[in-house]
Design an enzyme around this catalytic site. Sequence first.
Site, PDB file in Angstrom:
ATOM      1  N   SER A  61     -63.892  -6.321  67.094  1.00 48.15           N
ATOM      2  CA  SER A  61     -64.184  -5.191  66.213  1.00 48.15           C
ATOM      3  C   SER A  61     -65.580  -5.272  65.607  1.00 48.15           C
ATOM      4  O   SER A  61     -66.230  -4.246  65.418  1.00 48.15           O
ATOM      5  CB  SER A  61     -63.150  -5.119  65.089  1.00 48.15           C
ATOM      6  OG  SER A  61     -61.873  -4.900  65.617  1.00 48.15           O
ATOM      7  N   GLU A  62     -66.013  -6.471  65.316  1.00 50.38           N
ATOM      8  CA  GLU A  62     -67.312  -6.648  64.656  1.00 50.38           C
ATOM      9  C   GLU A  62     -68.483  -6.521  65.627  1.00 50.38           C
ATOM     10  O   GLU A  62     -69.436  -5.797  65.342  1.00 50.38           O
ATOM     11  CB  GLU A  62     -67.379  -8.020  63.961  1.00 50.38           C
ATOM     12  CG  GLU A  62     -66.465  -8.160  62.760  1.00 50.38           C
ATOM     13  CD  GLU A  62     -66.955  -7.403  61.529  1.00 50.38           C
ATOM     14  OE1 GLU A  62     -68.040  -6.787  61.550  1.00 50.38           O
ATOM     15  OE2 GLU A  62     -66.231  -7.428  60.522  1.00 50.38           O
ATOM     16  N   THR A  63     -68.443  -7.243  66.757  1.00 50.15           N
ATOM     17  CA  THR A  63     -69.622  -7.325  67.624  1.00 50.15           C
ATOM     18  C   THR A  63     -69.323  -7.222  69.112  1.00 50.15           C
ATOM     19  O   THR A  63     -70.248  -7.326  69.920  1.00 50.15           O
ATOM     20  CB  THR A  63     -70.357  -8.657  67.405  1.00 50.15           C
ATOM     21  OG1 THR A  63     -69.456  -9.726  67.715  1.00 50.15           O
ATOM     22  CG2 THR A  63     -70.894  -8.778  65.996  1.00 50.15           C
TER      23      THR A  63
END
Length: 188
Positions: A61-63
């Site tokens: 989700s982040e990167t």
Amino acid sequence: MRVLLKKRVLLVLLLALITILFLKSDWLAEWMYPVHYKDDIRASAANYGVEPHLVAAIIRSETNYQTGKDSKKGALGLMQIMPDTANWVVQKAGFAEVTEDMLRHRADVSIEVGAWYLKSLDQQFDQNKIAAVAAYNAGPGNVRKWLDSGVWDGTIDTVQQIPFGETRHYVQRVFYYYNKYKDLYPSF
């Protein structure tokens, strides 16, 4: 006419076979939902008693597993840790010095710091991993305020009550990937 009919039947059968292969194929799902840095995720998750599927879902989700990323707000690395949060984690966990460059470019360091922080949030929110994930995005102070004031009850069923749209979508996205990873990689 018969040749054309035979070709159409063969084409339909071929398309049906391809469709079945794609719909019933684990390799396609694993291709669409890969997990990189499995050894680092497993090790850090085991070190702090957090679920590797959840760590992987946060990274996705982040990167999307890309190191070297900086957010617009200044979060660094694979797990998008804010520098002040990273410094706090390093101090509390007793880690050796962790530089911003290490957080930004070394997956193992980012995962270790992120997993420790996730465990800390999980403890702060009485093993409520949904609230912990919300706090990972919005900060523990905001989530504590929402829970204490009754704005949100900390469950996935009431995620629509989270006041920050970004956090609401973040929680939904993380748990979408979390559930996908649990289905695809049960022995992770």
